[in-house]
Design a protein around this motif. Sequence first.
Motif, PDB file in Angstrom:
ATOM      1  N   LEU A 493       0.856  -1.199   0.000  1.00 33.13           N
ATOM      2  CA  LEU A 493       0.000   0.000   0.000  1.00 33.13           C
ATOM      3  C   LEU A 493       0.887   1.242   0.000  1.00 33.13           C
ATOM      4  O   LEU A 493       1.054   1.926   1.016  1.00 33.13           O
ATOM      5  N   THR A 494       1.398   1.552  -1.122  1.00 31.19           N
ATOM      6  CA  THR A 494       2.386   2.632  -1.236  1.00 31.19           C
ATOM      7  C   THR A 494       1.766   4.021  -1.132  1.00 31.19           C
ATOM      8  O   THR A 494       2.479   5.000  -0.935  1.00 31.19           O
ATOM      9  N   SER A 495       0.431   4.149  -1.250  1.00 31.69           N
ATOM     10  CA  SER A 495      -0.229   5.451  -1.126  1.00 31.69           C
ATOM     11  C   SER A 495      -0.768   5.692   0.275  1.00 31.69           C
ATOM     12  O   SER A 495      -1.247   6.789   0.575  1.00 31.69           O
ATOM     13  N   LEU A 496      -0.711   4.681   1.117  1.00 34.89           N
ATOM     14  CA  LEU A 496      -1.308   4.788   2.441  1.00 34.89           C
ATOM     15  C   LEU A 496      -0.488   5.735   3.323  1.00 34.89           C
ATOM     16  O   LEU A 496       0.711   5.525   3.539  1.00 34.89           O
ATOM     17  N   SER A 497      -1.143   6.772   3.839  1.00 32.52           N
ATOM     18  CA  SER A 497      -0.462   7.738   4.706  1.00 32.52           C
ATOM     19  C   SER A 497      -0.934   7.638   6.157  1.00 32.52           C
ATOM     20  O   SER A 497      -0.196   8.004   7.069  1.00 32.52           O
ATOM     21  N   THR A 498      -2.164   7.152   6.379  1.00 33.61           N
ATOM     22  CA  THR A 498      -2.700   7.036   7.732  1.00 33.61           C
ATOM     23  C   THR A 498      -3.330   5.665   7.909  1.00 33.61           C
ATOM     24  O   THR A 498      -4.189   5.264   7.111  1.00 33.61           O
ATOM     25  N   LEU A 499      -2.882   4.963   8.958  1.00 35.03           N
ATOM     26  CA  LEU A 499      -3.454   3.647   9.296  1.00 35.03           C
ATOM     27  C   LEU A 499      -3.657   3.608  10.799  1.00 35.03           C
ATOM     28  O   LEU A 499      -2.706   3.732  11.577  1.00 35.03           O
ATOM     29  N   ASP A 500      -4.901   3.441  11.208  1.00 34.60           N
ATOM     30  CA  ASP A 500      -5.247   3.372  12.624  1.00 34.60           C
ATOM     31  C   ASP A 500      -5.987   2.071  12.872  1.00 34.60           C
ATOM     32  O   ASP A 500      -7.130   1.899  12.461  1.00 34.60           O
ATOM     33  N   ALA A 501      -5.325   1.137  13.535  1.00 31.67           N
ATOM     34  CA  ALA A 501      -5.925  -0.154  13.893  1.00 31.67           C
ATOM     35  C   ALA A 501      -5.877  -0.361  15.397  1.00 31.67           C
ATOM     36  O   ALA A 501      -5.851  -1.495  15.876  1.00 31.67           O
ATOM     37  N   SER A 502      -5.848   0.701  16.174  1.00 35.64           N
ATOM     38  CA  SER A 502      -5.737   0.601  17.625  1.00 35.64           C
ATOM     39  C   SER A 502      -7.026   0.079  18.239  1.00 35.64           C
ATOM     40  O   SER A 502      -8.087   0.075  17.611  1.00 35.64           O
ATOM     41  N   ALA A 503      -6.895  -0.369  19.509  1.00 35.40           N
ATOM     42  CA  ALA A 503      -8.038  -0.839  20.292  1.00 35.40           C
ATOM     43  C   ALA A 503      -8.770  -1.982  19.605  1.00 35.40           C
ATOM     44  O   ALA A 503      -9.983  -1.948  19.398  1.00 35.40           O
ATOM     45  N   ASN A 504      -8.013  -3.017  19.227  1.00 38.56           N
ATOM     46  CA  ASN A 504      -8.564  -4.252  18.704  1.00 38.56           C
ATOM     47  C   ASN A 504      -7.937  -5.413  19.467  1.00 38.56           C
ATOM     48  O   ASN A 504      -7.435  -5.239  20.575  1.00 38.56           O
ATOM     49  N   TYR A 505      -7.960  -6.594  18.871  1.00 40.41           N
ATOM     50  CA  TYR A 505      -7.339  -7.776  19.481  1.00 40.41           C
ATOM     51  C   TYR A 505      -6.324  -8.393  18.526  1.00 40.41           C
ATOM     52  O   TYR A 505      -6.151  -9.614  18.484  1.00 40.41           O
ATOM     53  N   LEU A 506      -5.650  -7.545  17.793  1.00 41.10           N
ATOM     54  CA  LEU A 506      -4.663  -8.015  16.834  1.00 41.10           C
ATOM     55  C   LEU A 506      -3.459  -8.587  17.570  1.00 41.10           C
ATOM     56  O   LEU A 506      -3.069  -8.104  18.649  1.00 41.10           O
ATOM     57  N   SER A 507      -2.850  -9.605  16.991  1.00 39.24           N
ATOM     58  CA  SER A 507      -1.729 -10.281  17.632  1.00 39.24           C
ATOM     59  C   SER A 507      -0.660 -10.568  16.589  1.00 39.24           C
ATOM     60  O   SER A 507      -0.787 -10.225  15.415  1.00 39.24           O
ATOM     61  N   GLY A 508       0.401 -11.225  17.055  1.00 38.43           N
ATOM     62  CA  GLY A 508       1.479 -11.578  16.146  1.00 38.43           C
ATOM     63  C   GLY A 508       2.553 -10.506  16.092  1.00 38.43           C
ATOM     64  O   GLY A 508       2.552  -9.538  16.855  1.00 38.43           O
ATOM     65  N   ALA A 509       3.460 -10.695  15.142  1.00 37.41           N
ATOM     66  CA  ALA A 509       4.629  -9.825  15.025  1.00 37.41           C
ATOM     67  C   ALA A 509       4.338  -8.612  14.161  1.00 37.41           C
ATOM     68  O   ALA A 509       3.336  -8.555  13.435  1.00 37.41           O
ATOM     69  N   LEU A 510       5.225  -7.621  14.277  1.00 39.05           N
ATOM     70  CA  LEU A 510       5.158  -6.432  13.436  1.00 39.05           C
ATOM     71  C   LEU A 510       5.844  -6.760  12.113  1.00 39.05           C
ATOM     72  O   LEU A 510       7.023  -7.110  12.092  1.00 39.05           O
ATOM     73  N   PRO A 511       5.107  -6.655  10.964  1.00 38.34           N
ATOM     74  CA  PRO A 511       5.647  -7.146   9.689  1.00 38.34           C
ATOM     75  C   PRO A 511       6.830  -6.313   9.189  1.00 38.34           C
ATOM     76  O   PRO A 511       6.746  -5.083   9.087  1.00 38.34           O
ATOM     77  N   GLU A 512       7.885  -7.001   8.862  1.00 37.88           N
ATOM     78  CA  GLU A 512       9.040  -6.356   8.250  1.00 37.88           C
ATOM     79  C   GLU A 512       8.674  -5.758   6.902  1.00 37.88           C
ATOM     80  O   GLU A 512       9.195  -4.710   6.500  1.00 37.88           O
TER      81      GLU A 512
END
Length: 821
Positions: A493-512
């Motif tokens: 997503l090369t055009s994405l400037s804002t991503l807000d996924a806070s306050a969920n139950y997401l898990s796992g690692a931070l993608p390289e």
Amino acid sequence: MPPAGLLLLPFVLLLQAQLSRQAEVPDAAQVLLDFANAARGGNTQALPKWRDGTDPCTWTGVTCSGTAVTAIRLQHAGLQGTLTPALAQLVSLQQINLSGNELRGQLPPLWARLDHLERLHLDNNALSGTLPAAWNMLASLQYLGLSGNQLNGTLPTAWSSMGRLFLLDLAGNRLSGTLPAPWARQRTLVRLSLARNTLTGGLPREWSSMRSLLQLDLAGNKLRGVLPPEWSALQQVTSVDLSSNTLGGGLPAVWGGLGSLQVLQLQGNQLTGAIPNAWTALADRAYRIGLAGNAQLCGAVALPLSRALLDAGSSKEGSGLTAPCTWEADAAALLAFKADVTAQQEQSVLQDWLPQANPCAAAAWTGVSCKGGRVQSVNLTGAGVKFSSLEHLASLDQLVEVSLSGNNAAGASLPASWAILEHLILADLSGLGLAGTLPPSWAHMGSLEQLLLSGNDLNGTLPAGWSALSKLGSLTVAKNALTGSLPPEWGALTSLSTLDASANYLSGALPEAWTGMAALKDLRLNSNNLGGPIPASWATLPSLSRLGLASNVGVCGGQPVWGKNTAVHTEATNVQQSCMMVNTSGTMAAVVLGVALSLTLLSLAAVGGMFVLLRRQRAELQLIQSERGSGGFLSMSNGGGDGKHTNLRTFCLSADARQAAPAAERFKGLTVSDPWQGEHAGYIQVALSTPHGGLPPPPSIAGGSTTPRSAPPQGEEHRSPSPGSGLPSPERHLWQVAAQAADRGVDLTARRARSRRAQLFRSRSEAPSALNEVSAGQEVNEQGRRQQEAGPAGWSQDDSELDMLRVHSRLALLPSDGGMV
């Protein structure tokens, strides 16, 4: 006799009064000459017969009543001058007609003194200036014609109280401003013409009270807005000309009820939509309906209207009539969406979303905007409506923007069918209470730039396929119930400037792989279950200015070296600790938690079991107490030859009553057909004792052969022995229960009678030495009674029939003294 001077005094006073009145009354001839001199202007040859010294009542265009001038009619007289205010001195004037000249200058406000003036025609001159508001004093005025001049300014609101107007013609001037709503008080007005001015604004709905109006001409202005449905009250109107304005919206269906309408000119506007079915009623009276030059009119024309519309009105020219409407499908989709609105507020918010109406009409449907006759935007932000589905909006295939935040869609889901909205740029669906998952099919919305989904009840995972949204610049999915990991594929997503996924139950690692988000400025992942180290490559994101990882306790392993313009929030994380230590402590905590949970569940199960057991014992002991309190004993009889007990009789007689009463009375009591299913279901029968101790029970019970057994020694307390090897396992358990009862000092003796009836007694001394066959209708013989009183002296041959007895386990715990154990 009075002097002669006194006699003449009244005559002198009367003469003075007459002379005074003559001085006050203007000379009509002189007033008219002054008027003529001003009106001739440069044309000195005009009004040649108006000469001093002649009777003015004989002059051209002058009409008198006696000596009073009542009318001046000088239309097309070549006048090129101005209007003199002095003419107001001729208060007897009733008509003035100076139309068709070249008069210049302004309208004299002093003419408001002409109290008797009924007709004033100054049409087709070169008069200029404004309309005198003082003319509202012309109390008798009925006809006022000022058309074809150069008058400017606005329409005086004060004219709403002018005279008793029948006709007001101000067409062909330079008047501006809006149509005064108070003019609705002109209830006697029959003809009103304001055509060919520069009037603006809308059509006042208040004018519907002009019930005497026959002709209304507002053509050639800059009027805008919609056709007022309220004007359907003008039931006397025969001609309405609204052509050449900028009126928009649809054709009001209620105008089909204009009962006297003959001519309706609406050509050259921006009207939209189809011709209402109700307009078919106009075919009976209207001979011309002009709708040409309204490009957005469309749809079929009913056959009864075709003559007035298509032939006389030439309405097909410059319009889309007889062709399908481009907005019809969009209107159907919006009306279907409205049908899912359940809140009461929709009555006020969406009340203008009407069937057969054009949603693309100017300001016609609340929150809807169009382009080229197609719906492009639906904006109901904060409208306070409640709807149950978003599915119908998928039919708006030209939709560019949809904003529905601030409403209620609890229980609705994100429609997968929206994937066909290839023109959609903005979708704001935040705070609606939406449920369900994120549709993977939305990856096909190639024009999407902003997607706002925060504050809902969405669940499931983040679709990896959304990486195809190449134009997506802002994505918010915060405050939902999303699970799973962060998709590495989103690194595309090369055009994405804002991503807000806070306050969920997401898990796992931070993608390289998210290093590929070159335009990313604001990344918020707070309050999730993410873990592992922060990829060092994230520090190379060229546009990143904010990174939120707070409240992710699994984040560990230190921080990369960030740029000076990057604000990183790692509160409530373990970013300063080694990931190995964090994982180990987490595993140990999980083990401890699991053990604690297991122990807690076992404790709860034990407590529950104890509670059930205590309740059962309490119920059983209450029943036993009831039986003991009545002094009763049990008699168990075989219902057949197989030795199985099918009847249980309980006798509730005291010891004295048993001795005194006949046997038939002693054995009366409660019969329970099946002791294992009734109120005694909590009782069990156990094998208590046999003479030979430990031998298997007789064949009627355990299936073995019956052999005589010797009696136990005199006076020896009997104890239940251990069961023999021939006793079945269930019976062995019951035998052990009985043995434990005997070991507690409970002295029980049981005999088996030939009648296959067994009786239970509470002690050896209470049992008879022998029992004869007894039935419910027989008496116990006296010898048996005496033996019962004498106690057990020994074992007879009949005693050899004693093998084993199944008794009530709880009664077996009753000691010989009758008290509770």
